[in-house]
Design an enzyme around this catalytic site. Structure first.
Site, PDB file in Angstrom:
ATOM      1  N   HIS A 150       0.804  -1.223   0.000  1.00 13.36           N
ATOM      2  CA  HIS A 150       0.000   0.000   0.000  1.00 13.36           C
ATOM      3  C   HIS A 150       0.827   1.258   0.000  1.00 13.36           C
ATOM      4  O   HIS A 150       0.431   2.286  -0.552  1.00 13.36           O
ATOM      5  CB  HIS A 150      -1.037  -0.044   1.115  1.00 13.36           C
ATOM      6  CG  HIS A 150      -2.113  -0.938   0.680  1.00 13.36           C
ATOM      7  ND1 HIS A 150      -3.088  -0.527  -0.174  1.00 13.36           N
ATOM      8  CD2 HIS A 150      -2.241  -2.254   0.806  1.00 13.36           C
ATOM      9  CE1 HIS A 150      -3.806  -1.556  -0.514  1.00 13.36           C
ATOM     10  NE2 HIS A 150      -3.312  -2.628   0.081  1.00 13.36           N
TER      11      HIS A 150
ATOM     12  N   ARG B 146     -11.181   3.323  -1.985  1.00 12.77           N
ATOM     13  CA  ARG B 146     -10.704   2.497  -0.854  1.00 12.77           C
ATOM     14  C   ARG B 146     -11.115   3.187   0.443  1.00 12.77           C
ATOM     15  O   ARG B 146     -10.385   4.026   0.971  1.00 12.77           O
ATOM     16  CB  ARG B 146      -9.189   2.375  -0.891  1.00 12.77           C
ATOM     17  CG  ARG B 146      -8.619   1.499  -1.993  1.00 12.77           C
ATOM     18  CD  ARG B 146      -7.121   1.336  -1.814  1.00 12.77           C
ATOM     19  NE  ARG B 146      -6.556   0.271  -2.601  1.00 12.77           N
ATOM     20  CZ  ARG B 146      -5.975   0.433  -3.795  1.00 12.77           C
ATOM     21  NH1 ARG B 146      -5.872   1.629  -4.318  1.00 12.77           N
ATOM     22  NH2 ARG B 146      -5.478  -0.604  -4.432  1.00 12.77           N
TER      23      ARG B 146
ATOM     24  N   ARG C 266     -15.931   0.769  -2.286  1.00 10.32           N
ATOM     25  CA  ARG C 266     -15.616  -0.549  -1.732  1.00 10.32           C
ATOM     26  C   ARG C 266     -15.773  -0.482  -0.222  1.00 10.32           C
ATOM     27  O   ARG C 266     -15.276   0.446   0.420  1.00 10.32           O
ATOM     28  CB  ARG C 266     -14.181  -0.936  -2.075  1.00 10.32           C
ATOM     29  CG  ARG C 266     -13.821  -2.274  -1.447  1.00 10.32           C
ATOM     30  CD  ARG C 266     -12.454  -2.744  -1.862  1.00 10.32           C
ATOM     31  NE  ARG C 266     -11.394  -2.001  -1.218  1.00 10.32           N
ATOM     32  CZ  ARG C 266     -10.102  -2.207  -1.452  1.00 10.32           C
ATOM     33  NH1 ARG C 266      -9.739  -3.100  -2.348  1.00 10.32           N
ATOM     34  NH2 ARG C 266      -9.188  -1.511  -0.828  1.00 10.32           N
TER      35      ARG C 266
ATOM     36  N   GLU D  36     -10.530 -11.570  -5.885  1.00 11.79           N
ATOM     37  CA  GLU D  36      -9.170 -11.459  -5.357  1.00 11.79           C
ATOM     38  C   GLU D  36      -8.647 -12.789  -4.824  1.00 11.79           C
ATOM     39  O   GLU D  36      -7.506 -12.878  -4.405  1.00 11.79           O
ATOM     40  CB  GLU D  36      -9.139 -10.461  -4.197  1.00 11.79           C
ATOM     41  CG  GLU D  36      -9.592  -9.073  -4.578  1.00 11.79           C
ATOM     42  CD  GLU D  36      -9.485  -8.097  -3.428  1.00 11.79           C
ATOM     43  OE1 GLU D  36      -8.514  -7.347  -3.388  1.00 11.79           O
ATOM     44  OE2 GLU D  36     -10.383  -8.086  -2.565  1.00 11.79           O
TER      45      GLU D  36
ATOM     46  N   ASN E 257      -3.817  -7.164  -7.220  1.00  5.78           N
ATOM     47  CA  ASN E 257      -2.777  -7.075  -6.177  1.00  5.78           C
ATOM     48  C   ASN E 257      -2.909  -8.259  -5.230  1.00  5.78           C
ATOM     49  O   ASN E 257      -1.940  -8.912  -4.883  1.00  5.78           O
ATOM     50  CB  ASN E 257      -2.914  -5.779  -5.377  1.00  5.78           C
ATOM     51  CG  ASN E 257      -2.958  -4.568  -6.271  1.00  5.78           C
ATOM     52  OD1 ASN E 257      -2.494  -4.633  -7.393  1.00  5.78           O
ATOM     53  ND2 ASN E 257      -3.512  -3.474  -5.784  1.00  5.78           N
ATOM     54  N   ASP E 258      -4.136  -8.528  -4.834  1.00  4.04           N
ATOM     55  CA  ASP E 258      -4.351  -9.674  -3.964  1.00  4.04           C
ATOM     56  C   ASP E 258      -4.475 -10.973  -4.753  1.00  4.04           C
ATOM     57  O   ASP E 258      -3.979 -12.000  -4.323  1.00  4.04           O
ATOM     58  CB  ASP E 258      -5.612  -9.473  -3.106  1.00  4.04           C
ATOM     59  CG  ASP E 258      -5.277  -8.625  -1.887  1.00  4.04           C
ATOM     60  OD1 ASP E 258      -4.277  -8.921  -1.225  1.00  4.04           O
ATOM     61  OD2 ASP E 258      -6.007  -7.656  -1.625  1.00  4.04           O
TER      62      ASP E 258
ATOM     63  N   ARG F  14       2.504  -9.909  -1.104  1.00  3.34           N
ATOM     64  CA  ARG F  14       2.653  -8.746  -1.966  1.00  3.34           C
ATOM     65  C   ARG F  14       3.574  -7.675  -1.374  1.00  3.34           C
ATOM     66  O   ARG F  14       4.046  -6.802  -2.074  1.00  3.34           O
ATOM     67  CB  ARG F  14       1.282  -8.144  -2.303  1.00  3.34           C
ATOM     68  CG  ARG F  14       0.557  -7.590  -1.106  1.00  3.34           C
ATOM     69  CD  ARG F  14      -0.910  -7.320  -1.421  1.00  3.34           C
ATOM     70  NE  ARG F  14      -1.175  -5.941  -1.769  1.00  3.34           N
ATOM     71  CZ  ARG F  14      -2.399  -5.435  -1.901  1.00  3.34           C
ATOM     72  NH1 ARG F  14      -3.456  -6.216  -1.770  1.00  3.34           N
ATOM     73  NH2 ARG F  14      -2.572  -4.177  -2.197  1.00  3.34           N
TER      74      ARG F  14
ATOM     75  N   CYS G 129      -9.290  -3.392 -11.045  1.00  2.00           N
ATOM     76  CA  CYS G 129      -8.850  -2.220 -10.300  1.00  2.00           C
ATOM     77  C   CYS G 129      -7.521  -2.458  -9.582  1.00  2.00           C
ATOM     78  O   CYS G 129      -7.061  -1.613  -8.848  1.00  2.00           O
ATOM     79  CB  CYS G 129      -9.918  -1.758  -9.313  1.00  2.00           C
ATOM     80  SG  CYS G 129     -10.294  -2.995  -8.073  1.00  2.00           S
TER      81      CYS G 129
HETATM   82  C1  PEP Z   1      -6.297  -5.462  -5.196  1.00  2.00           C
HETATM   83  O1  PEP Z   1      -6.117  -6.321  -4.327  1.00  2.00           O
HETATM   84  O2  PEP Z   1      -5.900  -5.575  -6.375  1.00  2.00           O
HETATM   85  C2  PEP Z   1      -6.984  -4.209  -4.861  1.00  2.00           C
HETATM   86  C3  PEP Z   1      -7.299  -3.326  -5.783  1.00  2.00           C
HETATM   87  O3  PEP Z   1      -7.246  -4.000  -3.558  1.00  2.00           O
HETATM   88  P1  PEP Z   1      -6.168  -3.508  -2.508  1.00  2.00           P
HETATM   89  O4  PEP Z   1      -4.906  -3.180  -3.265  1.00  2.00           O
HETATM   90  O5  PEP Z   1      -6.757  -2.317  -1.838  1.00  2.00           O
HETATM   91  O6  PEP Z   1      -6.021  -4.684  -1.605  1.00  2.00           O
HETATM   92 MG    MG Z   2      -7.169  -6.228  -2.440  1.00  2.00          MG
END
Ligand code: PEP
Ligand code: MG
Length: 595
Positions: free
Chosen positions: A202, A309, A345, A444, A467-468, A478, A515
């Site tokens: 993040h 977010r 979200r 995810e 990302n997840d 990650r 996303c």
């Molecule tokens: C993701 O996991 O790709 C996502 C967009 O959510 P976050 O990065 O907030 O976990």
């Molecule tokens: Mg995520």
């Protein structure tokens, strides 16, 4: 204040980490100690005894005041039932074992306040762990909670806030929490580097949305680099150069000018439609963490918000926002973005999104623990307040609601039930709420991919959180710099997952977007267009980059490229083939970037 560097760092020392946010920054280092809630025990001198005891007592008083305030604000009936927990915490704050023992340790063993408190908390936890009665054993969480509060209040007075930095610097830190990062003043902090983290941690995502060059995962940078070291960071290549020589300095000044020029060139795309040469269009939207990012997203040509977010609203010092406070924020978002939709979200805490207010207990494996929708379904009062705020805001413009980290149909149904109940409750209380709020889920988890066909029957849209998804699919953390090299969006398993998701969405006739950070990477744009995504949501600055590519390609071409990629076996083969194709077919797209 800057301190001059005396340590022997050779000129042009090069460190290589993970490219987290593009751009070049040239300045001096500012070392920040940001071990979150790390408690450092140290011996104190006799002269420090009284000030340490006074600091501890202040923290106790501050904690009591905070708890009394919470109690006074809880006028709602449902909460009132739980007020006994606050009373329990207030009692613990008067407990002699906690308070008396901590003071004795400070005085008799010459240990600093937080060290002493930490020792007492450990002892108390051990006592509770041995209790066989389940109810009493559970009271251990009260100790954790009050302990966290006390330590936060103790450390709060000594922690340096990034908001206090008053000269242009590059921040060097072990890690920065999202809550730290949001305090950054861009005119002062012009770049940052960290020991830990990966491209989709993040901290990295926030750096990109702030437009600050950043390199993460440098492993030992905080121990190598003293305060005040002259340095250059190149966030596009993930390099850090310490004590640059005059020649290196000149080279990077030129590179920086060139980078800034290319950025300004991209502005011409903001106003143009996102459409391929053969007329295929998709919505390019923006990811935001705060509502005040919306004007910039609009300027970049975002056709809506694909991911809001909301957890960042919960990271302020004031704690969790009330339903009304959330309503005001969501309403403002939707009004500013109209006529385009805002995808809100629901709270996605846990994992690497640590929100101190929630006192999430230490979990052995937080990425797989009580996070995201699992947390909401447990903390139902928080969840209900958020759903109500979203429904109320939906009366002011198009809102889509999205649930994170879904792993099964039952979870989706539970969320929808909560939403429906809150809607009915609002309606029967005569409170206006929006009609036609589209319901979506984030894809995810590997489970969600495998049952995408079943999930598609339950919702109006999917949004792929790569990302997840990549983290869980390839089993790599990650945020862990040691396995960051395995974070491969072009892994055949990821491509297969995307195919399955898009096919399930298409068969069910629902929309599918992405996303995750992958959506904003220029190299992958072709692939994502070919998959037939209806929406790509990314950090606003990337919208023009992706649009520039989109406007130069043809759907029939990119589909052919994708078909070929599916014949290959490794992420490397796929990435190389993709780059080669790109250079052959669209030489103009990448040449500038690769200078
Ligand atoms: C993701 O996991 O790709 C996502 C967009 O959510 P976050 O990065 O907030 O976990
Ligand atoms: Mg995520």
């Amino acid at each position: 204040m800057m301190v001059s560097v005396k340590i022997d760092i050779a000129e042009d020392t090069l460190l290589v980490g993970i490219a987290a946010a593009p751009g070049i920054a040239i300045s001096r280092s500012h070392l920040v100690n940001r071990d979150r809630m790390a408690v450092i025990e140290r011996r104190i001198s006799p002269a420090e005894i009284d000030p340490e005891i006074a600091a501890f007592r202040d923290a106790v008083v501050k904690s009591k005041i905070q708890l009394l305030e919470v109690k006074a604000q809880a006028d709602n009936k449902e909460l009132a039932e739980h007020l006994y927990i606050i009373d329990t915490h207030l009692l613990i704050l008067d407990d002699d074992m906690l308070i008396g023992d901590t003071v004795s340790l400070i005085r008799d063993e010459l240990i600093n306040a937080e060290g002493a408190l930490n020792r007492v908390l450990r002892k108390l936890r051990r006592v509770f762990d041995k209790i066989s009665d389940e109810y009493l054993r559970e009271r251990r969480s009260d100790i954790d909670s009050i302990g966290d509060r006390l330590i936060r209040n103790l450390l709060g007075e000594t922690r340096e806030s990034l908001a206090d930095i008053d000269e242009q610097v590059i921040v060097v830190a072990h890690d920065l929490s999202p809550a730290d990062t949001v305090q950054i003043d861009k005119s002062k902090v012009i770049g940052f580097v960290t020991d830990i983290g990966g491209r989709t941690s993040h901290t990295a995502i926030l750096a990109r949305s702030l437009g600050i060059p950043a390199v993460v995962g440098l492993e030992t940078v905080t121990s190598l680099v003293p305060d005040g070291t002259p340095m250059i960071i190149d966030g596009s290549t993930g390099t850090l150069i310490l004590r640059p020589s005059p020649e290196t300095f000149r080279d990077y000044l030129l590179k920086k000018q060139h980078y800034d020029y290319l950025e300004s060139e991209l502005l011409q795309y903001c106003e143009l439609p996102a459409v391929t040469r053969d007329g295929y269009s998709l919505a390019l939207r923006s990811n935001i963490d705060f509502v005040d990012e919306i004007p910039a997203a609009r300027e970049q040509g975002a056709q809506g918000i694909g991911l809001f977010r909301t957890e960042f609203l919960f990271m302020s010092d004031e704690g969790a926002p009330s339903e009304d406070e959330q309503f005001a924020v969501y309403r403002s978002a939707v009004e500013q973005m109209a006529p385009f939709p805002v995808t809100i979200r629901t709270l996605d805490v846990g994992g690497d999104k640590f929100v101190p207010e929630f006192n999430l207990s230490d979990e052995v494996n937080p990425a797989m623990g009580l996070r995201a929708v699992r947390f909401s379904l447990k903390e139902v009062n928080l969840f209900k307040a958020q759903l109500r705020a979203i429904l109320r805001a939906a009366a002011f413009g198009p809102i889509r609601i999205m649930f994170p980290m879904i792993s099964g149909v039952a979870e989706v149904r539970a969320c929808k039930q909560f939403l429906e109940r809150e809607r009915q409750d609002l309606v029967s209380a005569g409170i206006v709420c929006g009609e036609n709020v589209k319901i979506g889920i984030m894809i995810e988890t590997p489970a969600a991919v495998l049952i995408a066909d079943l999930l598609a029957k339950e919702v109006d849209f999917f949004s792929v959180g790569t990302n997840d998804l990549i983290q869980y699919c390839l089993a790599i953390d990650r945020g862990n710099e040691h396995v960051a090299y395995l974070y491969e969006p072009m892994h055949p398993a990821v491509l297969q997952a995307l195919l399955r998701i898009c096919q399930a969405a298409e068969s069910a006739g629902i929309e599918v977007g992405m996303c995750g950070e992958m959506a904003g990477e220029e190299l992958y744009a072709l692939v994502l267009i070919a998959f037939g995504f209806h929406e790509l949501s990314m950090n606003a600055a990337n919208i023009s980059r992706v649009k520039r590519i989109m406007r130069q390609v043809e759907m029939s071409d990119v589909k052919q490229i994708l078909d070929q990629l599916f014949l290959l076996s490794t992420a490397e083969e796929i990435a190389t083939a993709l780059e080669k194709e790109m250079h052959q077919r669209y030489p103009s797209i990448f040449t500038e970037e690769h200078i």
